[in-house]
Design a protein around this motif. Sequence first.
Motif, PDB file in Angstrom:
ATOM      1  N   GLY A   1       0.810  -1.200   0.000  1.00 24.82           N
ATOM      2  CA  GLY A   1       0.000   0.000   0.000  1.00 24.82           C
ATOM      3  C   GLY A   1       0.848   1.255   0.000  1.00 24.82           C
ATOM      4  N   ARG A   2       0.164   2.406   0.002  1.00 24.56           N
ATOM      5  CA  ARG A   2       0.866   3.692  -0.039  1.00 24.56           C
ATOM      6  C   ARG A   2       0.444   4.531   1.165  1.00 24.56           C
ATOM      7  NH1 ARG A   2       2.026   0.754  -3.660  1.00 24.56           N
ATOM      8  NH2 ARG A   2       2.788   1.307  -5.755  1.00 24.56           N
ATOM      9  N   VAL A   3       1.338   5.440   1.538  1.00 24.10           N
ATOM     10  CA  VAL A   3       1.060   6.379   2.633  1.00 24.10           C
ATOM     11  C   VAL A   3       1.334   7.790   2.124  1.00 24.10           C
ATOM     12  CG1 VAL A   3       1.664   4.683   4.401  1.00 24.10           C
ATOM     13  CG2 VAL A   3       3.406   6.282   3.567  1.00 24.10           C
ATOM     14  N   PRO A   4       0.658   8.786   2.680  1.00 17.36           N
ATOM     15  CA  PRO A   4       0.906  10.165   2.236  1.00 17.36           C
ATOM     16  C   PRO A   4       2.284  10.643   2.684  1.00 17.36           C
ATOM     17  CG  PRO A   4      -1.192   9.960   3.429  1.00 17.36           C
ATOM     18  CD  PRO A   4      -0.426   8.709   3.674  1.00 17.36           C
ATOM     19  N   THR A   5       2.893  11.487   1.891  1.00 17.37           N
ATOM     20  CA  THR A   5       4.119  12.182   2.276  1.00 17.37           C
ATOM     21  C   THR A   5       3.756  13.570   2.804  1.00 17.37           C
ATOM     22  OG1 THR A   5       4.373  13.153   0.080  1.00 17.37           O
ATOM     23  CG2 THR A   5       5.386  10.989   0.446  1.00 17.37           C
ATOM     24  N   ASP A   6       4.762  14.295   3.283  1.00 20.15           N
ATOM     25  CA  ASP A   6       4.503  15.678   3.709  1.00 20.15           C
ATOM     26  C   ASP A   6       3.883  16.479   2.567  1.00 20.15           C
ATOM     27  OD1 ASP A   6       5.608  14.997   6.096  1.00 20.15           O
ATOM     28  OD2 ASP A   6       7.351  16.319   5.957  1.00 20.15           O
ATOM     29  N   LYS A   7       4.382  16.246   1.357  1.00 19.97           N
ATOM     30  CA  LYS A   7       3.856  16.948   0.191  1.00 19.97           C
ATOM     31  C   LYS A   7       2.404  16.563  -0.058  1.00 19.97           C
ATOM     32  CE  LYS A   7       4.868  17.815  -4.722  1.00 19.97           C
ATOM     33  NZ  LYS A   7       5.781  17.469  -5.860  1.00 19.97           N
ATOM     34  N   GLY A   8       2.086  15.299   0.178  1.00 23.49           N
ATOM     35  CA  GLY A   8       0.708  14.857   0.008  1.00 23.49           C
ATOM     36  C   GLY A   8      -0.222  15.465   1.037  1.00 23.49           C
ATOM     37  N   TYR A   9       0.227  15.498   2.294  1.00 22.37           N
ATOM     38  CA  TYR A   9      -0.581  16.137   3.330  1.00 22.37           C
ATOM     39  C   TYR A   9      -0.790  17.620   3.015  1.00 22.37           C
ATOM     40  CZ  TYR A   9      -0.235  12.135   6.562  1.00 22.37           C
ATOM     41  OH  TYR A   9      -0.336  10.912   7.161  1.00 22.37           O
ATOM     42  N   ARG A  10       0.265  18.269   2.519  1.00 20.66           N
ATOM     43  CA  ARG A  10       0.137  19.696   2.192  1.00 20.66           C
ATOM     44  C   ARG A  10      -0.904  19.906   1.093  1.00 20.66           C
ATOM     45  NH1 ARG A  10      -0.501  23.960   4.096  1.00 20.66           N
ATOM     46  NH2 ARG A  10       1.297  23.563   5.449  1.00 20.66           N
ATOM     47  N   ALA A  11      -0.872  19.079   0.057  1.00 15.36           N
ATOM     48  CA  ALA A  11      -1.860  19.202  -1.014  1.00 15.36           C
ATOM     49  C   ALA A  11      -3.266  18.953  -0.472  1.00 15.36           C
ATOM     50  CB  ALA A  11      -1.542  18.221  -2.140  1.00 15.36           C
ATOM     51  N   PHE A  12      -3.392  17.985   0.433  1.00 13.84           N
ATOM     52  CA  PHE A  12      -4.695  17.682   1.043  1.00 13.84           C
ATOM     53  C   PHE A  12      -5.201  18.868   1.853  1.00 13.84           C
ATOM     54  CE2 PHE A  12      -6.950  16.181   4.857  1.00 13.84           C
ATOM     55  CZ  PHE A  12      -8.035  15.535   4.282  1.00 13.84           C
ATOM     56  N   VAL A  13      -4.326  19.450   2.684  1.00 16.37           N
ATOM     57  CA  VAL A  13      -4.730  20.582   3.524  1.00 16.37           C
ATOM     58  C   VAL A  13      -5.074  21.794   2.663  1.00 16.37           C
ATOM     59  CG1 VAL A  13      -3.881  22.273   5.211  1.00 16.37           C
ATOM     60  CG2 VAL A  13      -3.464  19.831   5.567  1.00 16.37           C
ATOM     61  N   ASP A  14      -4.294  22.038   1.628  1.00 17.94           N
ATOM     62  CA  ASP A  14      -4.521  23.216   0.789  1.00 17.94           C
ATOM     63  C   ASP A  14      -5.849  23.166   0.045  1.00 17.94           C
ATOM     64  OD1 ASP A  14      -2.156  24.292   1.606  1.00 17.94           O
ATOM     65  OD2 ASP A  14      -1.031  23.771  -0.203  1.00 17.94           O
ATOM     66  N   GLN A  15      -6.390  21.967  -0.173  1.00 20.03           N
ATOM     67  CA  GLN A  15      -7.658  21.888  -0.904  1.00 20.03           C
ATOM     68  C   GLN A  15      -8.872  21.891   0.022  1.00 20.03           C
ATOM     69  OE1 GLN A  15      -9.870  18.916  -1.087  1.00 20.03           O
ATOM     70  NE2 GLN A  15      -8.740  18.200   0.698  1.00 20.03           N
ATOM     71  N   ILE A  16      -8.643  22.026   1.336  1.00 15.30           N
ATOM     72  CA  ILE A  16      -9.764  22.128   2.266  1.00 15.30           C
ATOM     73  C   ILE A  16     -10.305  23.550   2.172  1.00 15.30           C
ATOM     74  CG2 ILE A  16     -10.517  21.987   4.674  1.00 15.30           C
ATOM     75  CD1 ILE A  16      -8.247  20.018   5.175  1.00 15.30           C
ATOM     76  N   SER A  17     -11.345  23.731   1.393  1.00 14.82           N
ATOM     77  CA  SER A  17     -11.853  25.079   1.123  1.00 14.82           C
ATOM     78  C   SER A  17     -12.717  25.598   2.272  1.00 14.82           C
ATOM     79  CB  SER A  17     -12.670  25.095  -0.178  1.00 14.82           C
ATOM     80  OG  SER A  17     -13.725  24.149  -0.112  1.00 14.82           O
ATOM     81  N   THR A  18     -13.448  24.723   2.912  1.00 12.31           N
ATOM     82  CA  THR A  18     -14.278  25.138   4.048  1.00 12.31           C
ATOM     83  C   THR A  18     -14.024  24.186   5.209  1.00 12.31           C
ATOM     84  OG1 THR A  18     -16.127  23.775   3.264  1.00 12.31           O
ATOM     85  CG2 THR A  18     -16.087  26.095   2.583  1.00 12.31           C
ATOM     86  N   ILE A  19     -13.912  24.741   6.402  1.00 10.29           N
ATOM     87  CA  ILE A  19     -13.676  23.935   7.591  1.00 10.29           C
ATOM     88  C   ILE A  19     -15.021  23.577   8.205  1.00 10.29           C
ATOM     89  CG2 ILE A  19     -12.598  23.867   9.861  1.00 10.29           C
ATOM     90  CD1 ILE A  19     -10.594  25.921   8.880  1.00 10.29           C
ATOM     91  N   LYS A  20     -15.248  22.293   8.363  1.00 12.13           N
ATOM     92  CA  LYS A  20     -16.512  21.820   8.929  1.00 12.13           C
ATOM     93  C   LYS A  20     -16.657  22.324  10.367  1.00 12.13           C
ATOM     94  CE  LYS A  20     -19.062  17.588  10.031  1.00 12.13           C
ATOM     95  NZ  LYS A  20     -19.035  16.099  10.022  1.00 12.13           N
ATOM     96  N   PRO A  21     -17.778  22.936  10.709  1.00 13.60           N
ATOM     97  CA  PRO A  21     -17.952  23.433  12.073  1.00 13.60           C
ATOM     98  C   PRO A  21     -18.039  22.302  13.084  1.00 13.60           C
ATOM     99  CG  PRO A  21     -20.004  23.610  10.855  1.00 13.60           C
ATOM    100  CD  PRO A  21     -18.951  23.197   9.860  1.00 13.60           C
ATOM    101  N   LEU A  22     -17.747  22.618  14.331  1.00 14.29           N
ATOM    102  CA  LEU A  22     -17.874  21.626  15.388  1.00 14.29           C
ATOM    103  C   LEU A  22     -19.345  21.292  15.609  1.00 14.29           C
ATOM    104  CD1 LEU A  22     -15.342  22.884  18.093  1.00 14.29           C
ATOM    105  CD2 LEU A  22     -14.956  21.277  16.221  1.00 14.29           C
TER     106      LEU A  22
END
Length: 339
Positions: free
Chosen positions: A63-84
């Motif tokens: 299998g595969r795991v995310p790299t720092d670069k992958g996490y960064r791309a994931f975080v950068d595409q979070i356009s709206t933060i789900k409210p608590l």
Amino acid sequence: MSDDRRLDVLRAIVQDYVATREPVGSRVLVERHSLGVSPATIRNDMAALEEHGFIAQPHTSAGRVPTDKGYRAFVDQISTIKPLSAAEKRAIQVLLDDAVDLDDVVERTVRLLAQLTHQVAVVQYPSLRRSALRHLELVPLSPQRLLVVIITDAGRVEQRTVETAAEIDPGVVAELRARLNVVCAGRRLSMITGPLSELPQQFPPTHRALVEAVSGELTDTLRMESEERIVMAGTANLARSDIDFTRTIGPVLEALEEQVVLLNLFSEMEDDAVAVRIGAENHHEGLVEASIVASAYGGDSTSEGVARLGVLGPTRMDYPGTMAAVRAVARYLSRILAG
């Protein structure tokens, strides 16, 4: 990475890996996610993601795991933060509303943030230099001793004692109190040193020694460096995440012990509502396998915050949930301090 489908594949890999700690294979993606493409296409997308450094293959797994670069791309595409959730919001309100003073507010906040995120929570005390003065009070303690009370808009209270050779005139104290609040109230502390230096000339020579002593004490207080400090909670959460560090958590714990490291990281972070630093982005050897999610608090729409709060944990982190918790706690803390 412009291919939306590959971004969907990356998002699915990150979500599954964060949830399971297990490397993610193409078969799992097909079974768990409706990606709308064939397994062969997903394998091709994963190969492309790996080629561009967004995911990696551990030596012991297919299998595969995310790299720092992958996490960064994931975080950068979070356009709206789900409210608590409503329950989480109530928990914040109930815990923080009962605080009795600034120290209690900070202690409750850091414990709450650790509980909400299951990470190490860090809260920086409101910076005296970035605060605005709400009120200055002068209280005679004896014929030759005067208590100077500094109250900031962040709820911080500092007390200093001034002693004079001559007996203190209550009328002069009242006038000085009024003039100080006219000069200082509502201003950032860094902006009042000039007006303070001019204040003694507004009083008769016989009273200038007292005015100079009070102005000097205020100036010295504002120049103090010792107010930059942080409070932490939830270090045990880091120990439970030991499996997420390929080395040991020792370097992370050492970095946490050095408060100056976290203060420097906070000062370097962007002024976004929620800022995220992942792995090597932290520019500290002990934190290359850790992420920090932080937000400023205590400011308003026209000014920067007076301090920061955030959480630190492994890069395998629930970024959407953590970002939502950090943002919500920062906003509520700001409202408390403003009130």
